[in-house]
Scaffold this motif. Structure first.
Motif, PDB file in Angstrom:
ATOM      1  N   GLU A   5       9.323   1.034   0.318  1.00  4.63           N
ATOM      2  CA  GLU A   5       8.477   0.401  -0.692  1.00  4.63           C
ATOM      3  C   GLU A   5       7.679  -0.754  -0.082  1.00  4.63           C
ATOM      4  O   GLU A   5       6.508  -0.957  -0.418  1.00  4.63           O
ATOM      5  CB  GLU A   5       9.330  -0.093  -1.865  1.00  4.63           C
ATOM      6  CG  GLU A   5       8.526  -0.669  -2.996  1.00  4.63           C
ATOM      7  CD  GLU A   5       7.629   0.354  -3.687  1.00  4.63           C
ATOM      8  OE1 GLU A   5       6.634  -0.075  -4.287  1.00  4.63           O
ATOM      9  OE2 GLU A   5       7.902   1.568  -3.604  1.00  4.63           O
ATOM     10  N   ILE A   6       8.308  -1.494   0.819  1.00  2.92           N
ATOM     11  CA  ILE A   6       7.594  -2.578   1.506  1.00  2.92           C
ATOM     12  C   ILE A   6       6.467  -1.989   2.339  1.00  2.92           C
ATOM     13  O   ILE A   6       5.331  -2.488   2.308  1.00  2.92           O
ATOM     14  CB  ILE A   6       8.562  -3.399   2.393  1.00  2.92           C
ATOM     15  CG1 ILE A   6       9.521  -4.213   1.515  1.00  2.92           C
ATOM     16  CG2 ILE A   6       7.790  -4.321   3.340  1.00  2.92           C
ATOM     17  CD1 ILE A   6      10.611  -4.934   2.288  1.00  2.92           C
ATOM     18  N   ILE A   7       6.766  -0.938   3.073  1.00  2.00           N
ATOM     19  CA  ILE A   7       5.743  -0.305   3.911  1.00  2.00           C
ATOM     20  C   ILE A   7       4.583   0.191   3.048  1.00  2.00           C
ATOM     21  O   ILE A   7       3.417  -0.014   3.389  1.00  2.00           O
ATOM     22  CB  ILE A   7       6.355   0.839   4.741  1.00  2.00           C
ATOM     23  CG1 ILE A   7       7.300   0.257   5.795  1.00  2.00           C
ATOM     24  CG2 ILE A   7       5.265   1.692   5.390  1.00  2.00           C
ATOM     25  CD1 ILE A   7       8.088   1.286   6.574  1.00  2.00           C
ATOM     26  N   ARG A   8       4.878   0.826   1.916  1.00  4.53           N
ATOM     27  CA  ARG A   8       3.834   1.335   1.037  1.00  4.53           C
ATOM     28  C   ARG A   8       2.961   0.198   0.501  1.00  4.53           C
ATOM     29  O   ARG A   8       1.732   0.294   0.458  1.00  4.53           O
ATOM     30  CB  ARG A   8       4.443   2.122  -0.130  1.00  4.53           C
ATOM     31  CG  ARG A   8       3.390   2.793  -1.011  1.00  4.53           C
ATOM     32  CD  ARG A   8       3.991   3.399  -2.262  1.00  4.53           C
ATOM     33  NE  ARG A   8       4.599   2.420  -3.143  1.00  4.53           N
ATOM     34  CZ  ARG A   8       3.927   1.557  -3.902  1.00  4.53           C
ATOM     35  NH1 ARG A   8       2.621   1.524  -3.868  1.00  4.53           N
ATOM     36  NH2 ARG A   8       4.561   0.704  -4.686  1.00  4.53           N
ATOM     37  N   HIS A  51       3.356 -13.658   2.262  1.00  4.99           N
ATOM     38  CA  HIS A  51       3.920 -14.833   1.594  1.00  4.99           C
ATOM     39  C   HIS A  51       3.823 -14.703   0.073  1.00  4.99           C
ATOM     40  O   HIS A  51       4.793 -14.935  -0.651  1.00  4.99           O
ATOM     41  CB  HIS A  51       3.222 -16.102   2.066  1.00  4.99           C
ATOM     42  CG  HIS A  51       3.639 -17.312   1.303  1.00  4.99           C
ATOM     43  ND1 HIS A  51       4.852 -17.924   1.487  1.00  4.99           N
ATOM     44  CD2 HIS A  51       3.011 -17.996   0.314  1.00  4.99           C
ATOM     45  CE1 HIS A  51       4.955 -18.948   0.649  1.00  4.99           C
ATOM     46  NE2 HIS A  51       3.856 -19.006  -0.072  1.00  4.99           N
ATOM     47  N   GLU A  52       2.642 -14.327  -0.396  1.00  2.00           N
ATOM     48  CA  GLU A  52       2.422 -14.225  -1.841  1.00  2.00           C
ATOM     49  C   GLU A  52       3.247 -13.104  -2.471  1.00  2.00           C
ATOM     50  O   GLU A  52       3.837 -13.282  -3.530  1.00  2.00           O
ATOM     51  CB  GLU A  52       0.938 -13.998  -2.127  1.00  2.00           C
ATOM     52  CG  GLU A  52       0.067 -15.188  -1.806  1.00  2.00           C
ATOM     53  CD  GLU A  52      -1.414 -14.872  -1.892  1.00  2.00           C
ATOM     54  OE1 GLU A  52      -1.779 -13.822  -2.484  1.00  2.00           O
ATOM     55  OE2 GLU A  52      -2.211 -15.653  -1.361  1.00  2.00           O
ATOM     56  N   LYS A  53       3.273 -11.948  -1.833  1.00  2.00           N
ATOM     57  CA  LYS A  53       3.912 -10.773  -2.419  1.00  2.00           C
ATOM     58  C   LYS A  53       5.432 -10.769  -2.260  1.00  2.00           C
ATOM     59  O   LYS A  53       6.161 -10.386  -3.174  1.00  2.00           O
ATOM     60  CB  LYS A  53       3.322  -9.505  -1.790  1.00  2.00           C
ATOM     61  CG  LYS A  53       3.868  -8.213  -2.336  1.00  2.00           C
ATOM     62  CD  LYS A  53       3.404  -7.995  -3.757  1.00  2.00           C
ATOM     63  CE  LYS A  53       3.924  -6.677  -4.292  1.00  2.00           C
ATOM     64  NZ  LYS A  53       3.575  -6.468  -5.680  1.00  2.00           N
ATOM     65  N   PHE A  54       5.912 -11.184  -1.091  1.00  5.04           N
ATOM     66  CA  PHE A  54       7.336 -11.062  -0.787  1.00  5.04           C
ATOM     67  C   PHE A  54       8.062 -12.403  -0.759  1.00  5.04           C
ATOM     68  O   PHE A  54       9.276 -12.443  -0.620  1.00  5.04           O
ATOM     69  CB  PHE A  54       7.528 -10.321   0.542  1.00  5.04           C
ATOM     70  CG  PHE A  54       6.942  -8.942   0.533  1.00  5.04           C
ATOM     71  CD1 PHE A  54       7.586  -7.896  -0.112  1.00  5.04           C
ATOM     72  CD2 PHE A  54       5.731  -8.685   1.158  1.00  5.04           C
ATOM     73  CE1 PHE A  54       7.042  -6.625  -0.137  1.00  5.04           C
ATOM     74  CE2 PHE A  54       5.169  -7.416   1.140  1.00  5.04           C
ATOM     75  CZ  PHE A  54       5.819  -6.383   0.490  1.00  5.04           C
ATOM     76  N   ALA A  73       6.722  -1.723  11.998  1.00  5.53           N
ATOM     77  CA  ALA A  73       7.066  -3.029  12.565  1.00  5.53           C
ATOM     78  C   ALA A  73       6.867  -4.140  11.536  1.00  5.53           C
ATOM     79  O   ALA A  73       7.695  -5.050  11.421  1.00  5.53           O
ATOM     80  CB  ALA A  73       6.230  -3.303  13.813  1.00  5.53           C
ATOM     81  N   ILE A  74       5.788  -4.059  10.759  1.00  7.41           N
ATOM     82  CA  ILE A  74       5.532  -5.078   9.743  1.00  7.41           C
ATOM     83  C   ILE A  74       6.610  -5.008   8.662  1.00  7.41           C
ATOM     84  O   ILE A  74       7.126  -6.041   8.222  1.00  7.41           O
ATOM     85  CB  ILE A  74       4.126  -4.902   9.132  1.00  7.41           C
ATOM     86  CG1 ILE A  74       3.054  -5.144  10.205  1.00  7.41           C
ATOM     87  CG2 ILE A  74       3.920  -5.846   7.944  1.00  7.41           C
ATOM     88  CD1 ILE A  74       1.656  -4.710   9.791  1.00  7.41           C
ATOM     89  N   GLY A  75       6.963  -3.808   8.252  1.00  7.55           N
ATOM     90  CA  GLY A  75       8.016  -3.639   7.259  1.00  7.55           C
ATOM     91  C   GLY A  75       9.343  -4.191   7.737  1.00  7.55           C
ATOM     92  O   GLY A  75      10.075  -4.849   6.988  1.00  7.55           O
TER      93      GLY A  75
END
Length: 90
Positions: A5-8, A51-54, A73-75
Motif C-alpha cells: 500500500e505504501i508503494i502504491r 512527511h505529510e502522508k506518512f 527502496a522508497i517503500g
C-alpha cells in the motif's frame, strides 16, 4: 519489506505529481534516479510528501541514492522510518 500500500501510494504520487502522467508504466523496480525521474528537486518534493502522508521525516543521513533508487527502496525506507518512529514512542 515494504508494504504494498505504501508503494502504491508513492507510485501514484510520482506518476501524478512528478511525471504528470498517471498512465506511465512505473513499476516497483523502475530505476527512478538512473532514468532521471527523480531529480534533486523532485526528490525534495517526494520527501515532503512522505512527511505529510506518512508522518515521518527523512533524516539527512537517510538521503542516499540507494533509498530512492526505485519504489521498493522508497517503500522500505518509509516502513523503516515508521518502525523507528514507533520505537521512539515506547
Amino acid at each position: 519489506m515494504a508494504d504494498p500500500e505504501i508503494i502504491r501510494t508513492v507510485q501514484e504520487f510520482i506518476q501524478s505529481r512528478i511525471l504528470h502522467d498517471p498512465e506511465f508504466a512505473l513499476e516497483e523496480s523502475t530505476q527512478l534516479l538512473k532514468l532521471g525521474i527523480l531529480t534533486s528537486l523532485s526528490t525534495m518534493r517526494l520527501v515532503s510528501f512522505i512527511h505529510e502522508k506518512f508522518g515521518v521525516d527523512v533524516p539527512v543521513d537517510e538521503m542516499l541514492a540507494e533509498n530512492f533508487a526505485d519504489l521498493t527502496a522508497i517503500g522500505a525506507l518509509i516502513t523503516r522510518l515508521e518502525l523507528q518512529k514507533g520505537d521512539s514512542r515506547v
